[in-house]
Scaffold this active site. Structure first.
Site, short mmCIF file in Angstrom:
data_model
loop_
_atom_site.label_atom_id
_atom_site.label_comp_id
_atom_site.label_asym_id
_atom_site.label_seq_id
_atom_site.Cartn_x
_atom_site.Cartn_y
_atom_site.Cartn_z
N ASP A 192 -9.46 -4.21 3.98
CA ASP A 192 -8.11 -4.74 4.15
C ASP A 192 -7.23 -3.54 4.53
O ASP A 192 -6.95 -2.68 3.71
CB ASP A 192 -7.65 -5.36 2.82
CG ASP A 192 -6.21 -5.87 2.89
OD1 ASP A 192 -5.52 -5.64 3.89
OD2 ASP A 192 -5.78 -6.49 1.89
N LYS A 222 3.54 -5.15 8.85
CA LYS A 222 3.91 -3.81 8.38
C LYS A 222 3.87 -2.82 9.55
O LYS A 222 4.88 -2.22 9.89
CB LYS A 222 2.98 -3.38 7.26
CG LYS A 222 3.05 -4.36 6.10
CD LYS A 222 1.92 -4.17 5.12
CE LYS A 222 1.75 -5.33 4.20
NZ LYS A 222 2.91 -5.65 3.36
N TRP A 241 -3.70 -6.65 -4.49
CA TRP A 241 -4.28 -7.35 -3.34
C TRP A 241 -5.79 -7.39 -3.45
O TRP A 241 -6.41 -8.40 -3.09
CB TRP A 241 -3.81 -6.71 -2.02
CG TRP A 241 -2.33 -6.78 -1.91
CD1 TRP A 241 -1.44 -5.75 -1.93
CD2 TRP A 241 -1.53 -7.99 -1.83
NE1 TRP A 241 -0.14 -6.24 -1.86
CE2 TRP A 241 -0.19 -7.59 -1.79
CE3 TRP A 241 -1.84 -9.35 -1.79
CZ2 TRP A 241 0.87 -8.52 -1.72
CZ3 TRP A 241 -0.81 -10.27 -1.71
CH2 TRP A 241 0.52 -9.85 -1.67
N1 PMP Z 1 -3.25 -6.94 1.51
C1 PMP Z 1 -2.36 -5.93 1.45
C2 PMP Z 1 -2.86 -4.52 1.31
C3 PMP Z 1 -0.99 -6.21 1.50
O1 PMP Z 1 -0.10 -5.21 1.43
C4 PMP Z 1 -0.55 -7.55 1.64
C5 PMP Z 1 0.90 -7.93 1.78
N2 PMP Z 1 1.82 -7.15 1.20
C6 PMP Z 1 -1.52 -8.56 1.67
C7 PMP Z 1 -2.85 -8.22 1.63
C8 PMP Z 1 -1.13 -10.00 1.80
O2 PMP Z 1 -0.77 -10.20 3.10
P1 PMP Z 1 -0.18 -11.56 3.67
O3 PMP Z 1 1.18 -11.72 3.10
O4 PMP Z 1 -0.19 -11.30 5.15
O5 PMP Z 1 -1.10 -12.65 3.28
#
Ligand code: PMP
Length: 360
Positions: A172, A196, A102
């Protein structure tokens, strides 16, 4: 059908009490005669829903008055672009800490709008640790520092807030918000996809210090300007109303169950049960050691792909679902967010012991 223990990394389990209230309210919220899904986002009913959701979130995280709370769409992935577009105001440069997939995606997106300095990375060891950070890494010729507080795929988390040399710190927190006590004041901007620890997918929470609002680049699309959303109380366009309603129920549930401190205590206990077993098992190995271990996402492997597969399939038959690890780590991963019950972790460990004995 009995409810299963769902170890999915997200969307993930919600508190049963919340689902029951949503079920009760499905056809008519209060005396409104309509479902929240059918309400105008500008009506008084929805206004009370979004106001209470924000106020409970402010209480839970003790959000200071000089921070705005936004209820947005687009997932955390849209924040990968919004953050640089809005914050790369003076130097068109930012420092990023690369601790997982991410973070890599956030880096790739930011690189489209300015210069990115990868201040530190843990890619050399499949992101199984948090790199050591020193304030000198964060030279003052940058607009902000970006970290991923909890790395969902690799199961690591920042235990200490880095000293970022006075630069605005952006995090994030998609997979750890509301799971542990932290001080909002240590951050300039926090963002999190809801699916989550908060509620349904489709909602993204942003907490932003006021002085960072309104400095976006000219090219920023209207929908991606923080200033547009702060100016309209997250109602510039139709927000994800139902997701906000469920998030509000989760915040209310958190407030009634002791808030973030109580969640942290439970989360520590839940994680300890699994880590303790992993540290002693001859078959299952944790992929992260030491202080960087996540409380939310716990990856583990047997070292034998066939055995991993057999474990995942037999676990599913026992109602232990969603244990397959991310393809970049392999093996298994147990995601145990706030709403994941302690009995589920005990059940998993009980099954692991049995599987270990039968397959030794
Ligand atoms: N950042 C983190 C730490 C994540 O775990 C995730 C999703 N698993 C994301 C970003 C991406 O999130 P989204 O699917 O809401 O765009």
């Amino acid at each position: 059908m009995e409810r299963v223990f769902n170890f999915s990394p997200g969307p993930a389990m919600l508190p049963v009490e919340v689902l029951e209230i949503a079920q009760r309210d499905m056809l008519s919220w209060g005396n409104s005669g309509m479902s929240v899904m059918e309400m105008s986002h500008r009506g008084k009913e929805f206004d009370s829903i979004i106001q209470k959701a924000e106020s409970d979130l402010r209480t839970l995280l003790a959000i200071p008055g000089n921070y705005k709370v936004l209820f947005l769409q687009g997932g955390a992935s849209t924040q990968f672009a919004m953050v640089p577009l809005n914050l790369m105001a003076n130097y068109k440069k930012a420092h990023y800490v690369k601790t997982g997939l991410w973070a890599k995606k956030a880096i790739a997106e930011a690189s489209r709008y300015g210069a990115v300095n990868v201040a530190a990375s843990s890619e050399d060891k499949t992101f199984s640790y948090i790199p050591e950070l020193k304030s000198e890494m964060f030279t003052p010729d940058a607009d902000y520092v970006h970290i991923t507080s909890n790395n969902t795929i690799y199961g690591t988390k920042f235990t200490d807030i880095p000293d970022v040399n006075g630069l605005p710190l952006v995090s994030d927190m998609s997979s750890c918000i509301l799971s542990e006590v932290f001080d909002v004041k240590d951050y300039a901007l926090i963002y999190a996809g809801a699916q989550k620890n908060i509620g349904p997918a489709g909602l993204t929470i942003v907490i932003i210090r006021e002085d960072l609002v309104g400095k976006e680049m000219d090219i920023t699309p209207t929908m991606l300007k923080y200033s547009i959303h702060t100016g309209e109380g997250s109602l510039y366009n139709t927000p994800p109303t139902y997701a906000i309603y469920i998030a509000g129920l989760v915040f209310d549930w958190l407030v009634k169950n002791g808030g973030v401190a109580a969640m942290e205590a439970k989360n520590r206990q839940k994680a300890a049960v699994l880590y303790d077993y992993l540290d002693h098992s001859a078959m299952f190995k944790p992929t992260v050691k030491g202080k960087d271990r996540s409380l939310m996402n716990i990856p583990f492997v047997t070292g034998n792909e066939e055995l991993d597969k057999k474990f995942i399939s037999e676990a599913a038959k026992k109602g232990l679902m969603g244990l397959k690890g991310h393809r970049s780590v392999g093996g298994m991963r147990a995601s145990i967010y706030n709403a994941f019950p302690a009995e589920g972790v005990k059940s998993l460990v009980g099954f692991m012991k049995q599987f270990e004995a039968e397959n030794a």
